[in-house]
Motif scaffolding. Structure first.
Motif, PDB file in Angstrom:
ATOM      1  N   SER A  24     -25.354  82.683  19.440  1.00 33.50           N
ATOM      2  CA  SER A  24     -25.047  81.066  19.674  1.00 33.50           C
ATOM      3  C   SER A  24     -24.528  80.887  21.086  1.00 33.50           C
ATOM      4  O   SER A  24     -24.042  79.672  21.604  1.00 33.50           O
ATOM      5  N   PHE A  25     -24.193  82.157  21.898  1.00 33.54           N
ATOM      6  CA  PHE A  25     -23.676  81.926  23.380  1.00 33.54           C
ATOM      7  C   PHE A  25     -24.177  81.214  24.202  1.00 33.54           C
ATOM      8  O   PHE A  25     -25.697  81.385  24.252  1.00 33.54           O
ATOM      9  N   ASN A  26     -23.837  80.171  24.870  1.00 36.98           N
ATOM     10  CA  ASN A  26     -24.421  79.216  25.698  1.00 36.98           C
ATOM     11  C   ASN A  26     -23.426  78.681  26.689  1.00 36.98           C
ATOM     12  O   ASN A  26     -22.485  77.951  26.394  1.00 36.98           O
ATOM     13  N   GLU A  27     -23.424  79.151  27.856  1.00 36.51           N
ATOM     14  CA  GLU A  27     -22.568  78.579  28.925  1.00 36.51           C
ATOM     15  C   GLU A  27     -22.243  77.289  29.029  1.00 36.51           C
ATOM     16  O   GLU A  27     -21.337  76.689  29.397  1.00 36.51           O
ATOM     17  N   LYS A  28     -23.611  76.544  28.873  1.00 34.53           N
ATOM     18  CA  LYS A  28     -23.554  75.167  29.088  1.00 34.53           C
ATOM     19  C   LYS A  28     -22.685  74.465  28.089  1.00 34.53           C
ATOM     20  O   LYS A  28     -21.895  73.416  28.264  1.00 34.53           O
ATOM     21  N   ALA A  29     -22.886  74.881  26.777  1.00 36.07           N
ATOM     22  CA  ALA A  29     -22.241  74.465  25.622  1.00 36.07           C
ATOM     23  C   ALA A  29     -20.533  74.637  25.927  1.00 36.07           C
ATOM     24  O   ALA A  29     -19.676  73.795  25.192  1.00 36.07           O
ATOM     25  N   ILE A  30     -20.144  75.586  26.672  1.00 36.78           N
ATOM     26  CA  ILE A  30     -18.654  75.454  26.848  1.00 36.78           C
ATOM     27  C   ILE A  30     -18.207  74.969  28.254  1.00 36.78           C
ATOM     28  O   ILE A  30     -17.023  75.221  28.648  1.00 36.78           O
ATOM     29  N   GLY A  31     -18.945  74.293  28.864  1.00 33.82           N
ATOM     30  CA  GLY A  31     -18.828  73.666  30.162  1.00 33.82           C
ATOM     31  C   GLY A  31     -19.001  74.182  31.373  1.00 33.82           C
ATOM     32  O   GLY A  31     -18.647  73.627  32.349  1.00 33.82           O
ATOM     33  N   PHE A  32     -19.824  75.316  31.522  1.00 34.56           N
ATOM     34  CA  PHE A  32     -20.273  75.858  32.556  1.00 34.56           C
ATOM     35  C   PHE A  32     -21.852  75.438  33.080  1.00 34.56           C
ATOM     36  O   PHE A  32     -22.628  75.656  32.223  1.00 34.56           O
ATOM     37  N   SER A  33     -21.911  75.070  34.294  1.00 38.67           N
ATOM     38  CA  SER A  33     -23.169  74.895  34.560  1.00 38.67           C
ATOM     39  C   SER A  33     -24.418  75.977  34.593  1.00 38.67           C
ATOM     40  O   SER A  33     -25.462  75.916  34.414  1.00 38.67           O
ATOM     41  N   THR A  34     -23.632  77.193  35.170  1.00 40.48           N
ATOM     42  CA  THR A  34     -24.497  78.539  35.224  1.00 40.48           C
ATOM     43  C   THR A  34     -23.667  79.622  34.688  1.00 40.48           C
ATOM     44  O   THR A  34     -22.432  79.355  34.404  1.00 40.48           O
ATOM     45  N   PHE A  35     -24.515  80.498  34.313  1.00 37.39           N
ATOM     46  CA  PHE A  35     -23.811  81.882  33.965  1.00 37.39           C
ATOM     47  C   PHE A  35     -22.702  82.193  34.997  1.00 37.39           C
ATOM     48  O   PHE A  35     -21.728  82.869  34.810  1.00 37.39           O
ATOM     49  N   GLU A  37     -21.058  80.727  37.109  1.00 38.56           N
ATOM     50  CA  GLU A  37     -19.741  79.947  36.883  1.00 38.56           C
ATOM     51  C   GLU A  37     -19.017  80.508  35.834  1.00 38.56           C
ATOM     52  O   GLU A  37     -17.754  80.399  35.919  1.00 38.56           O
ATOM     53  N   PHE A  38     -19.590  80.750  34.596  1.00 42.28           N
ATOM     54  CA  PHE A  38     -18.725  81.488  33.528  1.00 42.28           C
ATOM     55  C   PHE A  38     -18.154  82.550  33.896  1.00 42.28           C
ATOM     56  O   PHE A  38     -16.912  82.859  33.590  1.00 42.28           O
ATOM     57  N   VAL A  39     -19.128  83.447  34.613  1.00 44.46           N
ATOM     58  CA  VAL A  39     -18.357  84.821  34.984  1.00 44.46           C
ATOM     59  C   VAL A  39     -17.157  84.555  36.204  1.00 44.46           C
ATOM     60  O   VAL A  39     -16.221  85.316  35.790  1.00 44.46           O
ATOM     61  N   LYS A  40     -17.411  83.687  36.761  1.00 43.29           N
ATOM     62  CA  LYS A  40     -16.281  83.383  37.875  1.00 43.29           C
ATOM     63  C   LYS A  40     -15.004  82.963  37.110  1.00 43.29           C
ATOM     64  O   LYS A  40     -13.768  83.188  37.556  1.00 43.29           O
ATOM     65  N   SER A  41     -15.157  82.322  36.126  1.00 38.79           N
ATOM     66  CA  SER A  41     -14.138  81.683  35.394  1.00 38.79           C
ATOM     67  C   SER A  41     -13.171  82.822  34.511  1.00 38.79           C
ATOM     68  O   SER A  41     -12.071  82.814  33.940  1.00 38.79           O
TER      69      SER A  41
END
Length: 65
Positions: A24-35, A37-41
């Motif tokens: 169910s992991f989806n970076e867009k569903a938690i507010g990130f436009s790209t993976f 951006e998720f990693v940077k967070s």
């Protein structure tokens, strides 16, 4: 994770493994436009090298967190 391991992995491989662990992991569903951006967070646990076309990720050492 071996603390002496400084191996960089392709971010796409990391994302694929995360999806295997949690389909169910989806970076867009938690507010990130790209993976990336998720990693940077998550800079306290992961490091991203996006200086080239292929983005690379590695875990930070405990003392780097």
């Amino acid at each position: 994770h071996d603390k002496s391991d400084e191996k960089w992995l392709h971010s796409s491989a990391v994302k694929l493994q995360m999806r295997r662990m949690d389909p169910s992991f989806n970076e867009k569903a938690i507010g990130f436009s790209t993976f990336s951006e998720f990693v940077k967070s998550r800079h306290n646990i992961a490091e991203l090298d996006d200086s080239k076309q292929v983005h690379m990720v590695r875990l930070r050492h405990g003392e780097d967190r």
